[in-house]
Write a protein that holds these residues in place. Sequence first.
Motif, mmCIF file in Angstrom:
data_model
loop_
_atom_site.group_PDB
_atom_site.id
_atom_site.type_symbol
_atom_site.label_atom_id
_atom_site.label_comp_id
_atom_site.label_asym_id
_atom_site.label_seq_id
_atom_site.Cartn_x
_atom_site.Cartn_y
_atom_site.Cartn_z
ATOM 1 N N ALA A 1 -96.338 64.547 8.816
ATOM 2 C CA ALA A 1 -96.370 64.639 7.354
ATOM 3 C C ALA A 1 -95.455 63.601 6.724
ATOM 4 C CB ALA A 1 -95.978 66.048 6.907
ATOM 5 N N TRP A 2 -94.288 63.418 7.302
ATOM 6 C CA TRP A 2 -93.327 62.438 6.784
ATOM 7 C C TRP A 2 -93.853 61.019 6.970
ATOM 8 C CZ3 TRP A 2 -90.229 58.352 8.208
ATOM 9 C CH2 TRP A 2 -89.074 58.109 7.446
ATOM 10 N N ALA B 1 -96.727 60.358 4.528
ATOM 11 C CA ALA B 1 -96.284 60.202 3.140
ATOM 12 C C ALA B 1 -95.622 58.845 2.911
ATOM 13 C CB ALA B 1 -95.312 61.327 2.778
ATOM 14 N N SER C 1 -92.287 65.038 0.950
ATOM 15 C CA SER C 1 -92.908 65.469 2.207
ATOM 16 C C SER C 1 -92.019 66.450 2.948
ATOM 17 C CB SER C 1 -93.224 64.259 3.089
ATOM 18 O OG SER C 1 -92.056 63.704 3.681
ATOM 19 N N SER D 1 -92.352 69.824 0.975
ATOM 20 C CA SER D 1 -93.665 70.463 1.150
ATOM 21 C C SER D 1 -93.844 70.987 2.565
ATOM 22 C CB SER D 1 -94.785 69.479 0.790
ATOM 23 O OG SER D 1 -94.793 68.368 1.673
ATOM 24 N N THR D 2 -93.294 70.284 3.565
ATOM 25 C CA THR D 2 -93.416 70.752 4.948
ATOM 26 C C THR D 2 -92.549 71.976 5.195
ATOM 27 O OG1 THR D 2 -93.881 68.491 5.693
ATOM 28 C CG2 THR D 2 -93.218 70.083 7.378
#
Length: 410
Positions: free
Chosen positions: A69-70, A73, A303, A306-307
Motif C-alpha cells: 500500500a505504501w 501510494a 497510506s 488508511s492501512t
Amino acid sequence: MTETTTLDDQDLPQTWSRRYADNLLGVFGSPQMCLVSGHGCHVTDAAGNSYLDLLGGIAVNALGYAHPAWVKAVSQQAATLAHVSNFFTTPGQLALAEKLLQLAEAPEGSAAFFCNSGTEANEAALKIVKAHHRGGRVIALEHAFHGRTLGALALTHKEIYRKPFEPLGAEVTFIPAEDPDALEAELVQGDVAGVFLEPTQGEAGVVPLSLEYLQSVRTLTRRHDALMVVDEVQCGMGRTGRWFAHQAAGITPDVMTLAKALGGGFPMGATVTFGSQITGILTPGQHGTTFGGNPLACAAALSVISTIESDDLLDHVRTIGRHLVDSITGIHPQVVEVRGSGLLLGVQLASPIAADVVTAARGAGFIINAANPSTIRLAPPYILTVQEADSFISALPGLLDAATTTQKEN
C-alpha cells in the motif's frame, strides 16, 4: 573524495565502512551494518544476512519495509506530482490535514502544519509557545528528548547534547516528571509560556507518564495560561495502540507534534494546534518550510493511516504488545521490568549490559536498541506477527546470558 562504486564483488565490510568514514560527517559514529533491502519486518545487509527488525528505523517504519500500500501510494504520487511550493496546496495535503484533525478529535478551529521531522515539528511548537507569551520561560521534563536543532535542543535534558551549543533557542527550566507540585511552583511565578512533555519518554528508556500526571499538567497549564505541548513524535500515530498516547488520559493539549511513523519511512512531521485561539498565534510569514507537506510525503502518510485503519492495526499493536510484555516479564534474572504499551516497549535490565545485548542480538539476526546502558528499546513495525515476536522471545534468554558473560569478561 572516493570514486563512486557499488558494493558488488568487493570486500564488503571494509568497502562500505571505509567509504562511510571517508565521505560522511561522523556525527553518528561508525554504522553497525550497511543495509540494502527490506521486506515486511526483515532487512538484509550488504553481505546477504537477514535480520528481524524490532526497532523499525527507531519507531518510523509502521508498515515495515516495502509494504504494497505504501509503495503503491508513493509510486503513483511520484508519477503524478512530487513537489509544489507552499504558494499552493494539493488534494493530498488537504486530505491529510483533515484526517489528522479527525483522528486527534481536535475541536473546530484546529489546524495542522506539515514539516519534515520531529525536530522541525517541535521548532514550530516552540515558536507558538514563545509567541503566546513573549519573553516567557518554557518548562520541560528531566530526561526529555525533543530534538537536536537549537530550539528543540534547548528542550532536551541531556547536558552533553546542549552544552557545546549554548546559548540555545529558549530559556528552559527542567523539572522532575510525576511531580505536579514542582510544576505548579514554576507556573505560579507567572512567566511560563508553555510546558513540553512526551507522554512516553522514549530516549529516556521508554518511560510512560501516568495518566494522572498528564491530567494534572493539563489542569495546571490552563489555570496559569501556559500552553501544553505533547510531543508524540515517537509515541504517536498508533505506536502505543491508540492513535495518540495522550488520548488515554482523556485530555486535549494545546499543541501536538508528530513525525516518525506518520510517514512510514518518508520524512514527514506535523504540528497540530487545538482550537482557533492557538491556531491564530502564528500569523502569515512567521513560520514556513520548503518541503513540508509536499505531495509525496502526504501520499505516504495517508497510506499509513488508511492501512492502519483497514487492517485493524491498532488492535493488533495492542495484542502483540501485550504478548511481548507478558512473555518477556520474568523470562530471565536480568529482566527487571517491561515498560510501555503497544509496540513501544522498554526492557529494564538489572545490569548495564544493554549494548552487549544489542551486539549479541545482531549476531543472532535481530535488530534492537539500547536506549541507555540498562534498557533495551523495542519499536517494531505494526505488522509484526506472533511467530516473529516469539522467535525473539525464545532467543532472548540466550542473548542476555551472552551479554552477562561479556560484561564479566570485560
